[in-house]
Design an enzyme around this catalytic site. Structure first.
Site, PDB file in Angstrom:
ATOM      1  N   SER A  12       0.832  -1.204   0.000  1.00  8.50           N
ATOM      2  CA  SER A  12       0.000   0.000   0.000  1.00  8.50           C
ATOM      3  C   SER A  12       0.869   1.258   0.000  1.00  8.50           C
ATOM      4  O   SER A  12       0.423   2.318  -0.404  1.00  8.50           O
ATOM      5  CB  SER A  12      -0.897  -0.004   1.232  1.00  8.50           C
ATOM      6  N   CYS A  74       2.904  -7.028   1.692  1.00 11.17           N
ATOM      7  CA  CYS A  74       1.897  -6.369   2.511  1.00 11.17           C
ATOM      8  C   CYS A  74       1.089  -7.458   3.198  1.00 11.17           C
ATOM      9  O   CYS A  74       0.477  -8.287   2.513  1.00 11.17           O
ATOM     10  CB  CYS A  74       1.001  -5.528   1.596  1.00 11.17           C
ATOM     11  N   CYS A 185       2.936  -6.480   9.981  1.00 12.29           N
ATOM     12  CA  CYS A 185       2.678  -5.445   8.978  1.00 12.29           C
ATOM     13  C   CYS A 185       4.040  -4.978   8.503  1.00 12.29           C
ATOM     14  O   CYS A 185       4.935  -4.717   9.324  1.00 12.29           O
ATOM     15  CB  CYS A 185       1.898  -4.287   9.605  1.00 12.29           C
TER      16      CYS A 185
HETATM   17  N1  DGL Z   1       2.206  -2.597   4.940  1.00 11.64           N
HETATM   18  C1  DGL Z   1       0.933  -3.168   5.005  1.00 11.64           C
HETATM   19  C2  DGL Z   1       0.817  -4.431   5.768  1.00 11.64           C
HETATM   20  O1  DGL Z   1       1.786  -5.149   5.801  1.00 11.64           O
HETATM   21  C3  DGL Z   1      -0.264  -2.310   4.866  1.00 11.64           C
HETATM   22  C4  DGL Z   1      -0.555  -1.358   5.928  1.00 11.64           C
HETATM   23  C5  DGL Z   1      -1.746  -0.543   5.542  1.00 11.64           C
HETATM   24  O2  DGL Z   1      -1.788  -0.073   4.406  1.00 11.64           O
HETATM   25  O3  DGL Z   1      -2.623  -0.402   6.394  1.00 11.64           O
HETATM   26  O4  DGL Z   1      -0.178  -4.770   6.321  1.00 11.64           O
END
Ligand code: DGL
Length: 262
Positions: A12, A74, A185
């Site tokens: 994202s 992600c 995350c």
């Molecule tokens: N970096 C992402 C993840 O690993 C997304 C975080 C987001 O956009 O809320 O969940």
């Protein structure tokens, strides 16, 4: 598609750059395309159907640029869409993120582990199945730190707000005896020093990026698609502001990179 085709990576926002770093460390001769959906970050608080639709769109963009494999860097997109992406694009290999509950459950001494991830990651079936498969005998505490992705995306790793969010997440977990924190995350590895300062040195913080890179390497090797002769390079794309991502990449990787808008 051949060995010299790019490895497509998306997130994202800038979070997947923590995975990209591990990928480049292990696969220095590969050509990577990194796509950040910054026009729509954060994914975490959104309905799963929306995240799934965005993930299909990001995959199509990476495939249109010739990607030989897709790394879904992600956790939120992996939880919402990995299964769907594999069905929809059966000819392409995907590497996805899942919270590293397994290594945490294997090494915890107190039997209590904490997981930090977005709301959508906790809602997805993937998280429930990981806990069910690997952590039956362990207490798994979960917390979705509200606003943390936005702070990290803005580069505010040390702000009072970031530190408050982290303390609110971690202090109750510490009080319940965690000895391991799983980063569920890909944005969160950028605040590992801040997390470690709160939990202390005796708590292990698990960043799954090296394991994800190793999985990508295995998949490429078994498909005969490893590029061993370079030149290793990265091209960045964003659905948001290219100049902003260029500055972010400069801070995170210490490199001046070309960034294009989509
Ligand atoms: N970096 C992402 C993840 O690993 C997304 C975080 C987001 O956009 O809320 O969940």
């Amino acid at each position: 598609m051949d060995k010299r085709s790019p490895v497509g990576v998306f997130d994202s926002g800038i979070g997947g750059i923590s995975v990209l770093k591990a990928l480049r460390a292990l696969l220095p001769d590969e050509f990577f395309i990194y796509l950040a959906d910054q026009a729509r970050v954060p994914y975490g608080p959104r309905p799963i159907e929306d995240v799934r639709r965005f993930s299909v769109e990001m995959t199509r963009e990476l495939l249109a640029r010739g990607s030989k494999i897709i790394v879904v860097a992600c956790n939120t997109a992996s939880a919402a869409a990995l299964h769907h992406l594999r069905k929809m694009f059966p000819d392409i290999s995907f590497v996805g993120m899942e919270p590293a509950v397994k290594p945490a459950a294997e090494t915890t001494r107190t039997g209590v582990v904490g997981v930090l991830a977005t709301p959508a990651t906790f809602q997805g079936e993937l998280f429930a199945s990981v806990v069910e498969r690997f952590a039956r005998d362990v207490r798994v505490l979960q917390h979705a730190p509200e606003g943390l992705v936005e702070e990290i995306e803005a580069g505010r790793f040390d702000s009072r707000k970031t530190l408050r969010i982290l303390r609110n997440a971690l202090l109750p977990m510490l009080a319940q005896g965690i000895d391991t924190v799983v980063l569920g995350c890909t944005h969160y590895p950028f605040v590992i020093p801040q997390i470690q300062a709160i939990v202390g040195e005796n708590v292990r913080v698990i960043d799954p990026s090296p394991a994800i890179a190793a999985q990508a390497q295995r998949l490429l090797a078994s498909a005969g698609l490893l590029n061993l002769h370079g030149p290793g390079q990265v091209r960045f794309f964003t659905t948001g502001d290219p100049e902003r991502l260029r500055l972010q990449v400069g801070t995170l990787l210490g490199e001046d990179s070309e960034v294009e808008g989509l």
